[in-house]
Structure formats: structure tokens, C-alpha cells
Design a protein around this motif. Structure first.
Motif, PDB file in Angstrom:
ATOM      1  N   TRP A 260      15.924 -90.166-127.825  1.00  0.00           N
ATOM      2  CA  TRP A 260      16.373 -88.803-128.128  1.00  0.00           C
ATOM      3  C   TRP A 260      15.809 -88.311-129.457  1.00  0.00           C
ATOM      4  N   LEU A 261      15.770 -89.188-130.453  1.00  0.00           N
ATOM      5  CA  LEU A 261      15.209 -88.789-131.740  1.00  0.00           C
ATOM      6  C   LEU A 261      13.712 -88.490-131.611  1.00  0.00           C
ATOM      7  N   SER A 262      12.987 -89.326-130.861  1.00  0.00           N
ATOM      8  CA  SER A 262      11.560 -89.094-130.648  1.00  0.00           C
ATOM      9  C   SER A 262      11.326 -87.787-129.889  1.00  0.00           C
ATOM     10  N   SER A 263      12.151 -87.534-128.890  1.00  0.00           N
ATOM     11  CA  SER A 263      12.010 -86.316-128.092  1.00  0.00           C
ATOM     12  C   SER A 263      12.293 -85.075-128.940  1.00  0.00           C
ATOM     13  N   ALA A 264      13.343 -85.150-129.769  1.00  0.00           N
ATOM     14  CA  ALA A 264      13.679 -84.018-130.634  1.00  0.00           C
ATOM     15  C   ALA A 264      12.570 -83.759-131.646  1.00  0.00           C
ATOM     16  N   CYS A 265      12.030 -84.831-132.215  1.00  0.00           N
ATOM     17  CA  CYS A 265      10.935 -84.693-133.175  1.00  0.00           C
ATOM     18  C   CYS A 265       9.715 -84.081-132.489  1.00  0.00           C
ATOM     19  N   MET A 266       9.431 -84.553-131.266  1.00  0.00           N
ATOM     20  CA  MET A 266       8.308 -84.010-130.492  1.00  0.00           C
ATOM     21  C   MET A 266       8.507 -82.515-130.236  1.00  0.00           C
ATOM     22  N   PHE A 267       9.715 -82.116-129.936  1.00  0.00           N
ATOM     23  CA  PHE A 267      10.036 -80.712-129.659  1.00  0.00           C
ATOM     24  C   PHE A 267       9.634 -79.830-130.845  1.00  0.00           C
ATOM     25  N   PHE A 268      10.079 -80.202-132.040  1.00  0.00           N
ATOM     26  CA  PHE A 268       9.809 -79.352-133.208  1.00  0.00           C
ATOM     27  C   PHE A 268       8.363 -79.467-133.688  1.00  0.00           C
ATOM     28  N   VAL A 269       7.751 -80.647-133.534  1.00  0.00           N
ATOM     29  CA  VAL A 269       6.331 -80.783-133.870  1.00  0.00           C
ATOM     30  C   VAL A 269       5.485 -79.930-132.924  1.00  0.00           C
ATOM     31  N   TYR A 270       5.801 -80.024-131.635  1.00  0.00           N
ATOM     32  CA  TYR A 270       5.025 -79.248-130.659  1.00  0.00           C
ATOM     33  C   TYR A 270       5.237 -77.758-130.862  1.00  0.00           C
ATOM     34  N   PHE A 271       6.436 -77.380-131.287  1.00  0.00           N
ATOM     35  CA  PHE A 271       6.735 -75.969-131.549  1.00  0.00           C
ATOM     36  C   PHE A 271       5.787 -75.415-132.616  1.00  0.00           C
ATOM     37  N   ALA A 428       7.656 -72.630-140.017  1.00  0.00           N
ATOM     38  CA  ALA A 428       7.870 -73.474-141.199  1.00  0.00           C
ATOM     39  C   ALA A 428       9.215 -74.199-141.107  1.00  0.00           C
ATOM     40  N   ILE A 429      10.245 -73.499-140.667  1.00  0.00           N
ATOM     41  CA  ILE A 429      11.568 -74.126-140.489  1.00  0.00           C
ATOM     42  C   ILE A 429      11.472 -75.236-139.440  1.00  0.00           C
ATOM     43  N   SER A 430      10.732 -74.970-138.356  1.00  0.00           N
ATOM     44  CA  SER A 430      10.546 -75.980-137.315  1.00  0.00           C
ATOM     45  C   SER A 430       9.860 -77.223-137.873  1.00  0.00           C
ATOM     46  N   ALA A 431       8.853 -77.025-138.735  1.00  0.00           N
ATOM     47  CA  ALA A 431       8.143 -78.162-139.332  1.00  0.00           C
ATOM     48  C   ALA A 431       9.075 -78.985-140.223  1.00  0.00           C
ATOM     49  N   LEU A 432       9.909 -78.313-141.000  1.00  0.00           N
ATOM     50  CA  LEU A 432      10.849 -79.028-141.870  1.00  0.00           C
ATOM     51  C   LEU A 432      11.873 -79.814-141.060  1.00  0.00           C
ATOM     52  N   ILE A 433      12.337 -79.230-139.947  1.00  0.00           N
ATOM     53  CA  ILE A 433      13.287 -79.942-139.079  1.00  0.00           C
ATOM     54  C   ILE A 433      12.624 -81.176-138.478  1.00  0.00           C
ATOM     55  N   ALA A 434      11.349 -81.038-138.062  1.00  0.00           N
ATOM     56  CA  ALA A 434      10.616 -82.171-137.496  1.00  0.00           C
ATOM     57  C   ALA A 434      10.515 -83.297-138.513  1.00  0.00           C
TER      58      ALA A 434
END
Length: 466
Positions: A260-271, A428-434
Motif C-alpha cells: 500500500w505504501l509503494s502504491s501510494a508513493c507510485m500514485f503521487f510520483v506518477y501524478f 509540487a504538493i504531489s511531489a512533497l507527498i510522494a
């Protein structure tokens, strides 16, 4: 009695002879298509050729659906649609793709790789030729949904499988690295040709885009023919190698925090990785950069840096010993550059500086995206559920495609050039969350550090591509 001349019988004999040769060669070719092969049965030249076909194909087959990433303004002008409609088309493709990611793994384990390859290429080529007619918006929706089926449900699952099947003992890691290089090289060459076509036909966006899309359709059709002729029936390819999607593994994968953590990180990185493509219309619309500069920067950002960013970030992650650390630093850098665009004055004099920042941002975003799936290996996901975890990573990670293009397109229709500041702040917010999620995953892995070493097969499989 004089002997009769044989001037007629000789040509007839030649025709009979060559007809027999043709039938024999045809039988040999079709017989070879039915034989099962292993990597050791194939010559080195053929294995390299198959690596080239699959790697080039993984770059080119998705190009028609993602044309807006480089040719945003030209595509919108040729199709006579709005920013929101451009985004909605990609969202339609992405929603279809999201539905198809998991079943594509099942399909890849049940159907021959050669069949999936040539059929996927052929159907995508057919849809691309329909696309080239620059049809109505409703027809375009049909085309994009169709490409979601042909490129994901049919073709998506075979790239890494074919590379594994043509790789001998210990060769997979080397071959997958070569594949990424070929992927970037093919994308760069085709991207430069596309840029040349659009630039030369700039007086008529409709003609330029039509010629470009026909060119892509022909390339994809050629790949279909090559796949049919040269990809063999591999021994033991049906049923998978233990890394494919499995319903039995879903329950176990869903209980693993690392997944789940990897998937969430992928979500915001891909965003933010895909959001970087909005620098293309930004350069032209907000800064007034020339069309040639915009197309060149867009091509380099999308394809050229792939040749270097992936290997560079991969090497750094290997040296540091943690993809999550590199993801955190890279995401913070991306956020800083994105916020920098917010404070840049929207004047033509800034165009060159902005272009340099765009390339740097693309390098960072592309490199981070290239290693983000490595968090599954960092988190010691077991081999028996690795395929399932990879499928879930794809479903969650690529979700931004289903809404971001429509969202940002609507902002651009409503606010014009003023929308770019909003877009860059959101990214930028998405990158910080990632980056923050990557740090949480790193903390979790350290807290629950496994005693057993990571299986080499898992390390080999730990690559997921868009």
C-alpha cells in the motif's frame, strides 16, 4: 527423324521447380512457427532482434494515445477540440487501462506471447489509422477506449515476460537494462521524426497531425508483422513463472503495508511525472516560445532524457541502497523546480531559462518514476505474491491518468495562462507527498527489517512500466 525442340518444356520445368521450392519454404516457415523454443535454442542475433522488437514496441505502441504530451497545441488545433476534451480522451484511455491492468497479467499467462504481441500491435495500428482520419469527438472516444484494450489488456503483460523468456541464466537484469535504453532510443528517434513532420507541415495542423499519425500506424503495423514472423512459441510460457497475477495472492498482498505504501508513493510520483508534460503548452502559451523550441524541448523531455535518467537514478539507488531515499530527494527537487515556475514572470525573455528548467525537471521526474517500483523489492515482497503486488501497484499508481488530464484541461479552459500556476502548485504538493510517503516506507522497512536476503528473482522482476 529430327528431335523436337525443348524450348517450351524448359521454362515449364523452371516454373515447377520454383513453385516446389516456394511450397517447401512456406512449409518450413510455418512449421518453425509451431515449434517450441527455449532461450538456448535461439541464436544470439535472434534474441537481440527480439529484444529490439519488444523494446521499441513498448515505446511506440503507446505513442498515439499520449501524443498530447509533446504535441499538445498542434493536436488540439487539428482535432478542433477544447483543453478539457483533450484531457477527457486521455482519461477514457486511462480508465480503460486501469480496468485492464490486473486481467492483462492473467491473459499473459494464458495466451502465447507471439499471439498477444502481433494481435496487440495489429489492432492498435488499425485504431491508429482511424485516428489519422481526425474523426469526430465521439469516434475519438471509441478509438481511445479501444487503444486501452489493445495496448493494455492484450499487449501490456508481455514485455517483461518475453525479455525473461529470451534471457539465459543471469541475463535478465542486463537485458532489462538494455531494453530501457532501446525504449528511450526508439522514443527519441521517433519523437524527432514526429517533430520534423509537424514542423515542416506547421502551416496546416490537420495535415501535419494526419501524416504523423499515419507514420505511427505504419510503424506499429510493421512491428505486428515482425512479431508474427520472429517471436517463437516458447516452451513453458503458458502458466507463467510464478511472478504473474494470482487471485490467491490478492488477499496476502492486500494485508502488506509495503504494497500500500509503494502504491501510494507510485500514485503521487506518477501524478507529478505526467503533470510535467504541461510545461509544453506552458512554454508556448504563457511564455510565447517558438513552436520549434517547444516541440524540441517536449521531445527531449519525454524521450531523450529516458536514455540517461533511468540508469543514473538506478545507479544512485543501488549505491545508496534504498530507492526510497532517492525518491525523497528527487521529489523535493521536483517540488522546488515546480514552485520556481510559479514565481517566474510569464515573459518571452524567460523562455530559454524555463526550457532548461523543464529539461532538468523532466530528468528528475523521469528518474524517480523509473525506480519507484523498486520499493516492492526494498520492502521484501515475497516472490509468490510479487506479480499480484505489481498488478495492484499498476492499478493504484496509474490512477492519476483517469482524472488529472480532464482536471487540468478544465482549469486551462477556464483560466487560460493563469491556470499554470495552479497546476504547478498542485504538482509540487504531489511531489512533497510522494517524498513523505517514501520516508514512511523507509521507516517501516527499517522497523520490520527482514532477516532473509531478497530473492534474486524478485529483484529481477521489480520493474513496472507505464
Amino acid at each position: 527423324m529430327a528431335r523436337r525442340p525443348i524450348t517450351i518444356s524448359q521454362p515449364l520445368s523452371r516454373r515447377v521447380y520454383w513453385a516446389a521450392v516456394y511450397r517447401s519454404e512456406r512449409r518450413t516457415v510455418f512449421a518453425s512457427l509451431k515449434e517450441e523454443k527455449r532461450a538456448a535454442d535461439l541464436s544470439r542475433a535472434r534474441r537481440i532482434f527480439l529484444l529490439v522488437i519488444i523494446s521499441m514496441g513498448s515505446s511506440i505502441i503507446y505513442t498515439p494515445a499520449y501524443l498530447k504530451f509533446v504535441f499538445y497545441n498542434e493536436l488540439m488545433a487539428a482535432l478542433h477540440i477544447t483543453n478539457e476534451q483533450v484531457g477527457t480522451l486521455l482519461s477514457a484511455y486511462a480508465i480503460t487501462a486501469t480496468i485492464c491492468y490486473l486481467p492483462s497479467g492473467i491473459v499473459a499467462d494464458k495466451v502465447r506471447a507471439r499471439t498477444l504481441s502481433w494481435v496487440g500491435f495489429a489492432l492498435t495500428a488499425l485504431l491508429t489509422f482511424v485516428y489519422a482520419t481526425l474523426p469526430s469527438y465521439n469516434t475519438l472516444m471509441f478509438v481511445f477506449v479501444g487503444m486501452g484494450l489493445t495496448t493494455i489488456l492484450i499487449w501490456w503483460g508481455i514485455r517483461f515476460k518475453v525479455i525473461r523468456l529470451i534471457s539465459g541464466e543471469g541475463e535478465y537484469s542486463r537485458n532489462i537494462g538494455l531494453s530501457y535504453g532501446l525504449y528511450g532510443a526508439a522514443g527519441l528517434v521517433v519523437g524527432l521524426v514526429n517533430t520534423f513532420i509537424v514542423t515542416k507541415l506547421a502551416a496546416s495542423p490537420e495535415v501535419g497531425m494526419r501524416v504523423l499519425i499515419i507514420f505511427l500506424g505504419i510503424l506499429i503495423a510493421v512491428l505486428a508483422v515482425l512479431s508474427f514472423l520472429f517471436i517463437p512459441r516458447f516452451a513453458d510460457e503458458i502458466g507463467g513463472d510464478g511472478t504473474g497475477f494470482s487471485f490467491k495472492g490478492v488477499g496476502k498482498a492486500l494485508t502488506m503495508p509495503v504494497v500500500w505504501l509503494s502504491s501510494a508513493c507510485m500514485f503521487f510520483v506518477y501524478f507529478y511525472y505526467t503533470g510535467v508534460t504541461y510545461t509544453t503548452p506552458y512554454l508556448k502559451g504563457a511564455l510565447g516560445a517558438s513552436a520549434t523550441l517547444v516541440l524540441l524541448i517536449g521531445t527531449i523531455r519525454t524521450y531523450g532524457i529516458t536514455l540517461f535518467s533511468g540508469p543514473v537514478f538506478g545507479a544512485i539507488a543501488s549505491k545508496v541502497g534504498s530507492p526510497s531515499r532517492v525518491i525523497t530527494v528527487g521529489s523535493v527537487l521536483a517540488a522546488v523546480v515546480l514552485l520556481g515556475f510559479v514565481f517566474l514572470p510569464q515573459k518571452p525573455a524567460i523562455a530559454v531559462l524555463a526550457a532548461v528548467l523543464v529539461i532538468f525537471l523532466g530528468f528528475v521526474a523521469n528518474g524517480v518514476f523509473g525506480i519507484v517500483s523498486g520499493q516492492l523489492t526494498e520492502g521484501k515482497v515475497p516472490l509468490e505474491v510479487f506479480g499480484t503486488a505489481s498488478g495492484l501497484l499498476s492499478v493504484v499508481g496509474f490512477l492519476p491518468d483517469t482524472f488529472s488530464s480532464t482536471w487540468f484541461g478544465k482549469l486551462m479552459d477556464q483560466k487560460g495562462n493563469a491556470a499554470y500556476n495552479d497546476i504547478f502548485i498542485i504538482l509540487a504538493i504531489s511531489a512533497l507527498i510522494a517524498g513523505a510517503i517514501a520516508m514512511v516506507l523507509l521507516w517501516y522497512v527499517k522497523k520490520h527489517k527482514a532477516d532473509e536476503p531478497l530473492d534474486e528473482a524478485v529483484a529481477d522482476a521489480g520493474i513496472v512500466e507505464a
